[in-house]
Design an enzyme around this catalytic site. Structure first.
Site, PDB file in Angstrom:
ATOM      1  N   HIS A  12     -31.312 -61.379  10.114  1.00  0.00           N
ATOM      2  CA  HIS A  12     -30.251 -61.233  11.128  1.00  0.00           C
ATOM      3  C   HIS A  12     -30.607 -61.858  12.486  1.00  0.00           C
ATOM      4  CE1 HIS A  12     -32.135 -57.064  12.240  1.00  0.00           C
ATOM      5  NE2 HIS A  12     -32.661 -58.009  12.989  1.00  0.00           N
ATOM      6  N   HIS A  59     -30.409 -52.315  17.501  1.00  0.00           N
ATOM      7  CA  HIS A  59     -31.593 -52.636  18.303  1.00  0.00           C
ATOM      8  C   HIS A  59     -31.472 -51.998  19.681  1.00  0.00           C
ATOM      9  CE1 HIS A  59     -31.407 -55.748  15.179  1.00  0.00           C
ATOM     10  NE2 HIS A  59     -32.691 -55.962  15.366  1.00  0.00           N
ATOM     11  N   HIS A 197     -41.757 -60.959  10.746  1.00  0.00           N
ATOM     12  CA  HIS A 197     -41.735 -61.368  12.156  1.00  0.00           C
ATOM     13  C   HIS A 197     -42.329 -60.278  13.026  1.00  0.00           C
ATOM     14  CE1 HIS A 197     -37.796 -59.295  11.830  1.00  0.00           C
ATOM     15  NE2 HIS A 197     -37.521 -59.430  13.110  1.00  0.00           N
ATOM     16  N   GLU A 244     -38.219 -54.099   9.149  1.00  0.00           N
ATOM     17  CA  GLU A 244     -36.774 -54.163   8.877  1.00  0.00           C
ATOM     18  C   GLU A 244     -36.499 -54.333   7.376  1.00  0.00           C
ATOM     19  OE1 GLU A 244     -35.131 -56.073  13.102  1.00  0.00           O
ATOM     20  OE2 GLU A 244     -35.394 -57.400  11.403  1.00  0.00           O
TER      21      GLU A 244
HETATM   22  C1  DHB Z   1     -35.598 -62.001  16.618  1.00  0.00           C
HETATM   23  C2  DHB Z   1     -35.536 -61.368  15.385  1.00  0.00           C
HETATM   24  C3  DHB Z   1     -34.985 -60.104  15.275  1.00  0.00           C
HETATM   25  O1  DHB Z   1     -34.919 -59.408  14.106  1.00  0.00           O
HETATM   26  C4  DHB Z   1     -34.445 -59.472  16.387  1.00  0.00           C
HETATM   27  O2  DHB Z   1     -33.858 -58.274  16.228  1.00  0.00           O
HETATM   28  C5  DHB Z   1     -34.528 -60.089  17.638  1.00  0.00           C
HETATM   29  C6  DHB Z   1     -35.106 -61.364  17.747  1.00  0.00           C
HETATM   30  C7  DHB Z   1     -36.190 -63.373  16.732  1.00  0.00           C
HETATM   31  O3  DHB Z   1     -36.673 -63.933  15.749  1.00  0.00           O
HETATM   32  O4  DHB Z   1     -36.168 -63.936  17.836  1.00  0.00           O
HETATM   33 FE    FE Z   2     -34.116 -57.379  14.357  1.00  0.00          FE
END
Ligand code: DHB
Ligand code: FE
Length: 284
Positions: A12, A59, A197, A244
């Site tokens: 997302h 978030h 991530h 996530e």
């Molecule tokens: C990013 C990824 C995410 O899941 C999020 O909630 C906010 C930023 C990113 O890769 O920048």
């Molecule tokens: Fe996210």
């Protein structure tokens, strides 16, 4: 009776929404990301559901640190698109399905999962970016998403987070709930967020391609065993925001016990700070 026909899984990344909103999808950086969704966009047109049960995470947009439900089901008639700091994304509001959502709440809560019932909620990139990826650009006023959406929010932002095992079993309870709704509806369940991530701290920028691809393999072929992976392994291997991915297990748990058909699989790095993963599984 209603039935779950398929599940869709996708990252997302908010910058993907911005790339669409600002007309940058053909730029060399973004083109390979969007190429991975061409199949899914056509597939969704050919397999238009009556409702989407969309598992996502907020978030700290609708829920702040003042109130943190572990699992929250949206029972509202509609949901506004949140302002995440740069104004709301220029996409249509989300139309809910109060009747089916209330039925699922009744069934799943009586099945011993303590859901929070949400009658008003703005939805952030966790929900709108998956819709944009799968549905393409939509006019914010004249356009509309293809069908009603039931937003199902999972806390993966503030510790403690739910285990993969609990998410998988919750998916099973959602399947049972959908199958006991006495309207003939074609329902899809989407699991969103991930893949690896980390946005913060010393390991910011962490990506783990090998772990992500093994997650995809196991999500397809041995989801129940995958559901036993403890949350700390997600954090260690896939980064603090890689957690996530437990949301994907809710969608997978809602699928039939028989092996699904893999209609599409896609993995790409980079997209902002995140590895993008995408799967479409059909029930047999
Ligand atoms: C990013 C990824 C995410 O899941 C999020 O909630 C906010 C930023 C990113 O890769 O920048
Ligand atoms: Fe996210």
């Amino acid at each position: 009776m209603a039935r779950i026909t398929a599940s869709v899984y996708t990252s997302h990344v908010p910058a993907i929404g911005a790339a669409m909103d600002l007309g940058k999808t053909a730029e060399p950086y973004w083109q390979p990301v969007f190429a991975g969704y061409e199949f899914g966009r056509q597939w969704l047109k050919d397999n238009k559901p009556d409702a989407i049960f969309l598992v996502f995470n907020d978030h700290a947009t609708a829920f702040s640190l003042e109130m943190i439900p572990t699992f929250a089901i949206g029972t509202a008639a509609e949901y506004a698109v949140a302002d995440e700091g740069w104004g709301p994304r220029p996409v249509p509001k989300v139309i809910g399905h109060p009747e089916l959502a209330s039925h699922i709440a009744q069934s799943v809560i009586q099945d011993d999962f303590d859901l929070t019932i949400v009658n008003k909620m703005d939805v952030d990139h966790g929900l709108t970016v998956p819709l944009s990826l799968m549905c393409g650009e939509q006019d914010p006023v004249k356009g509309a998403w293809p069908c009603p959406v039931i937003p199902f929010a999972v806390n993966v932002v503030q510790y403690p987070v739910p285990s993969g095992r609990r998410c998988f079993n919750l998916g099973r309870a959602i399947r049972k709930a959908v199958e006991s709704f006495d309207q003939d509806l074609n329902v899809q369940i989407w699991g969103t967020g991930g893949m690896s991530h980390q946005l913060q701290g010393a390991r910011a920028g962490l990506i783990n391609k090998a772990w992500d691809n093994r997650f995809l393999d196991r999500l397809i072929s041995e989801p129940e065993a995958l559901a036993q992976v403890p949350h700390i392994e997600y954090v260690r291997e896939a980064g603090s925001e890689g957690i996530e991915l437990v949301m994907w297990l809710i969608a997978r748990g809602a699928m039939s016990d028989a092996p699904p058909t893999v209609k599409h699989r896609f993995y790409h790095v980079p997209a902002s700070n995140t590895a993008v993963g995408h799967l479409i599984l059909e029930n047999n």
